[in-house]
Scaffold this active site. Structure first.
Site, PDB file in Angstrom:
ATOM      1  N   GLY A   1      22.730 -32.373   0.722  1.00 23.49           N
ATOM      2  CA  GLY A   1      21.920 -33.422   1.211  1.00 23.49           C
ATOM      3  C   GLY A   1      20.667 -33.290  -0.022  1.00 23.49           C
ATOM      4  O   GLY A   1      20.863 -33.882  -0.916  1.00 23.49           O
ATOM      5  N   GLY A   2      19.667 -32.987   0.380  1.00 23.10           N
ATOM      6  CA  GLY A   2      18.326 -32.955  -0.725  1.00 23.10           C
ATOM      7  C   GLY A   2      18.568 -32.382  -1.921  1.00 23.10           C
ATOM      8  O   GLY A   2      18.136 -33.385  -2.966  1.00 23.10           O
TER       9      GLY A   2
ATOM     10  N   GLY B   1      18.286 -29.716   5.979  1.00 33.10           N
ATOM     11  CA  GLY B   1      16.962 -30.195   5.646  1.00 33.10           C
ATOM     12  C   GLY B   1      15.648 -28.962   5.703  1.00 33.10           C
ATOM     13  O   GLY B   1      14.334 -29.603   5.782  1.00 33.10           O
TER      14      GLY B   1
ATOM     15  N   GLU C   1      22.450 -36.506  12.378  1.00 32.84           N
ATOM     16  CA  GLU C   1      21.267 -37.239  12.271  1.00 32.84           C
ATOM     17  C   GLU C   1      21.773 -38.443  12.943  1.00 32.84           C
ATOM     18  O   GLU C   1      20.814 -38.926  13.772  1.00 32.84           O
ATOM     19  CB  GLU C   1      20.748 -37.588  10.849  1.00 32.84           C
ATOM     20  CG  GLU C   1      20.068 -36.189  10.084  1.00 32.84           C
ATOM     21  CD  GLU C   1      19.913 -36.119   8.638  1.00 32.84           C
ATOM     22  OE1 GLU C   1      20.470 -37.115   7.815  1.00 32.84           O
ATOM     23  OE2 GLU C   1      19.583 -35.238   8.000  1.00 32.84           O
TER      24      GLU C   1
ATOM     25  N   GLU D   1      28.140 -28.251   9.414  1.00 32.10           N
ATOM     26  CA  GLU D   1      26.702 -28.622   9.448  1.00 32.10           C
ATOM     27  C   GLU D   1      25.710 -28.043  10.689  1.00 32.10           C
ATOM     28  O   GLU D   1      25.626 -28.844  11.402  1.00 32.10           O
ATOM     29  CB  GLU D   1      26.354 -29.899   8.910  1.00 32.10           C
ATOM     30  CG  GLU D   1      27.126 -30.266   7.586  1.00 32.10           C
ATOM     31  CD  GLU D   1      26.233 -31.468   6.859  1.00 32.10           C
ATOM     32  OE1 GLU D   1      25.870 -31.184   5.993  1.00 32.10           O
ATOM     33  OE2 GLU D   1      25.946 -32.373   7.689  1.00 32.10           O
TER      34      GLU D   1
ATOM     35  N   ASN E   1      25.211 -36.187  -0.142  1.00 34.63           N
ATOM     36  CA  ASN E   1      24.886 -37.222   0.879  1.00 34.63           C
ATOM     37  C   ASN E   1      23.463 -37.702   0.519  1.00 34.63           C
ATOM     38  O   ASN E   1      22.495 -36.996   0.744  1.00 34.63           O
ATOM     39  CB  ASN E   1      24.817 -36.514   2.123  1.00 34.63           C
ATOM     40  CG  ASN E   1      24.311 -37.289   3.456  1.00 34.63           C
ATOM     41  OD1 ASN E   1      24.072 -38.728   3.074  1.00 34.63           O
ATOM     42  ND2 ASN E   1      24.320 -36.782   4.542  1.00 34.63           N
ATOM     43  N   TRP E   2      23.301 -38.818  -0.004  1.00 36.72           N
ATOM     44  CA  TRP E   2      21.867 -39.350  -0.518  1.00 36.72           C
ATOM     45  C   TRP E   2      21.137 -39.638   0.804  1.00 36.72           C
ATOM     46  O   TRP E   2      20.043 -39.945   0.600  1.00 36.72           O
ATOM     47  CB  TRP E   2      22.294 -40.373  -1.471  1.00 36.72           C
ATOM     48  CG  TRP E   2      22.837 -39.868  -2.758  1.00 36.72           C
ATOM     49  CD1 TRP E   2      23.313 -38.791  -3.151  1.00 36.72           C
ATOM     50  CD2 TRP E   2      23.053 -40.673  -3.964  1.00 36.72           C
ATOM     51  NE1 TRP E   2      24.024 -38.875  -4.439  1.00 36.72           N
ATOM     52  CE2 TRP E   2      23.786 -39.998  -4.979  1.00 36.72           C
ATOM     53  CE3 TRP E   2      22.861 -42.238  -4.248  1.00 36.72           C
ATOM     54  CZ2 TRP E   2      24.240 -40.418  -6.334  1.00 36.72           C
ATOM     55  CZ3 TRP E   2      23.217 -42.713  -5.502  1.00 36.72           C
ATOM     56  CH2 TRP E   2      23.845 -41.798  -6.332  1.00 36.72           C
ATOM     57  N   LYS E   3      21.592 -39.712   1.807  1.00 37.51           N
ATOM     58  CA  LYS E   3      20.926 -40.308   3.168  1.00 37.51           C
ATOM     59  C   LYS E   3      20.240 -41.585   2.885  1.00 37.51           C
ATOM     60  O   LYS E   3      20.594 -42.303   1.822  1.00 37.51           O
ATOM     61  CB  LYS E   3      19.867 -39.188   3.599  1.00 37.51           C
ATOM     62  CG  LYS E   3      20.698 -37.733   3.696  1.00 37.51           C
ATOM     63  CD  LYS E   3      19.911 -36.799   4.383  1.00 37.51           C
ATOM     64  CE  LYS E   3      20.966 -35.484   4.714  1.00 37.51           C
ATOM     65  NZ  LYS E   3      20.344 -34.544   5.699  1.00 37.51           N
TER      66      LYS E   3
ATOM     67  N   HIS F   1      27.440 -37.648  11.298  1.00 35.53           N
ATOM     68  CA  HIS F   1      26.573 -36.963  10.744  1.00 35.53           C
ATOM     69  C   HIS F   1      25.505 -36.579  11.871  1.00 35.53           C
ATOM     70  O   HIS F   1      25.197 -37.629  12.548  1.00 35.53           O
ATOM     71  CB  HIS F   1      25.730 -37.602   9.608  1.00 35.53           C
ATOM     72  CG  HIS F   1      24.811 -36.633   8.933  1.00 35.53           C
ATOM     73  ND1 HIS F   1      23.524 -36.222   9.355  1.00 35.53           N
ATOM     74  CD2 HIS F   1      24.885 -35.900   7.796  1.00 35.53           C
ATOM     75  CE1 HIS F   1      23.040 -35.164   8.815  1.00 35.53           C
ATOM     76  NE2 HIS F   1      23.920 -35.051   7.583  1.00 35.53           N
TER      77      HIS F   1
ATOM     78  N   SER G   1      21.129 -27.263   3.730  1.00 35.16           N
ATOM     79  CA  SER G   1      20.245 -26.619   2.730  1.00 35.16           C
ATOM     80  C   SER G   1      20.910 -25.967   1.546  1.00 35.16           C
ATOM     81  O   SER G   1      20.462 -24.855   1.150  1.00 35.16           O
ATOM     82  CB  SER G   1      19.189 -25.869   3.453  1.00 35.16           C
ATOM     83  OG  SER G   1      18.383 -26.454   4.414  1.00 35.16           O
TER      84      SER G   1
HETATM   85  P1  PGA Z   1      20.556 -30.784   3.223  1.00 36.18           P
HETATM   86  O1  PGA Z   1      21.393 -31.930   4.114  1.00 36.18           O
HETATM   87  O2  PGA Z   1      21.516 -30.282   2.210  1.00 36.18           O
HETATM   88  O3  PGA Z   1      19.269 -31.494   2.840  1.00 36.18           O
HETATM   89  O4  PGA Z   1      20.124 -29.827   4.254  1.00 36.18           O
HETATM   90  C1  PGA Z   1      22.787 -31.779   4.311  1.00 36.18           C
HETATM   91  C2  PGA Z   1      23.260 -33.021   5.036  1.00 36.18           C
HETATM   92  O5  PGA Z   1      22.563 -33.323   5.985  1.00 36.18           O
HETATM   93  O6  PGA Z   1      24.354 -33.326   4.866  1.00 36.18           O
END
Ligand code: PGA
Length: 259
Positions: A242-243, A181, A105, A175, A12-14, A103, A221
């Site tokens: 994500g990251g 994050g 967020e 998640e 997930n490149w956000k 998601h 994470s």
């Molecule tokens: P993260 O993000 O690996 O940076 O914690 C995961 C996500 O939000 O899908």
């Protein structure tokens, strides 16, 4: 049980990677998997921002790269006066295979409710794509002992009343919000426990066969160091990253990881 399911690792490149950067990242990923192919039984999806999907699609299709295309969101309506939105049909036309829905967020910053998320899942399924339904609790909910109830409600909110065939084809990503994050990964036991809870909820909704066929990812994470042990948990069928998915070497290491 794992044998029947393909592990799905999703990046997930956000809101990162303009289309130049996205092309560079996908080329870096391609170079790494050319040297050593993705292990048998693993599927990889990448989820760029909307403006980079077409660029990544062209690279993937032209060079026959072993990545499936993903999106991070869609609108539930087919078309019309929804300024700034992108429909599921538009994504399907770009050969998007997986669309993230709900998601945390978006739930937190944009107020997406379980009803909104259900409508998105409807639209994604109607266009022949698979949803990656995100669920998870806050730290306060976990401390208060309300995590299981929250997650079950999110799962049933999006997936109740659907056939076993449909539920068997979905992906649910557990998640925990406190792990996203933050550098704080859930313990393997916590991840396994909640993924097993999600599978029991899927079974309640659509039967044991559907629950066994559906895939459940862990996200929050994930790093190359934590990925192998998480994937070895019996109810963890994949990872939503994500990251670490923005770093080609790290992401490919996660894709390859074993316990
Ligand atoms: P993260 O993000 O690996 O940076 O914690 C995961 C996500 O939000 O899908």
């Amino acid at each position: 049980m794992r044998d029947a399911r393909t592990v799905l690792v999703s990046g997930n490149w956000k809101m990162n990677e303009n289309h130049f950067e996205a092309l560079k990242l996908v080329q870096e990923l391609a170079a790494l998997v050319r040297v050593a192919p993705i292990p048998e039984g693993r599927e990889v999806s990448v989820h760029p921002p909307f403006t980079s999907i077409r660029t990544v699609q062209t690279a993937v299709e032209t060079d026959h790269l072993p990545f499936l295309l993903g999106a991070q969101n869609c609108h539930h309506e087919e078309r019309g006066a929804f300024t700034g939105e992108v429909s599921a049909e538009m994504l399907a036309k770009l050969n998007v295979a997986y669309v993230i829905a709900g998601h945390s967020e978006r739930r937190a910053h944009l107020g997406e409710s379980d009803v909104d998320v259900r409508r998105k899942v409807d639209a994604i399924l109607a266009h022949g794509m698979r949803p990656i339904l995100c669920v998870g609790e806050t730290l306060e909910e976990r401390v208060a002992g309300a995590a299981v109830e929250k997650v079950r409600t999110q799962v049933s909110g999006a997936l109740s009343g659907r056939s076993g065939e449909v539920v068997g084809g979905v992906v649910v990503a557990y998640e925990p919000i406190w792990a996203i994050g933050t550098g704080e990964t859930a313990s393997v036991q916590d991840a396994q426990d909640m993924c097993a809870t999600i599978r029991s909820e899927l079974s309640r909704l659509a039967g044991a066969g559907a629950a066994a066929a559906a895939r459940i990812q862990y996200g929050g994470s994930v790093t190359p160091d934590s990925a192998g042990a998480l994937l070895a948990a019996p109810d963890v069928d994949g990872l939503l990253v994500g990251g670490a998915s923005l770093d080609a070497e790290k992401f490919v290491a996660i894709v390859r990881s074993t316990a």
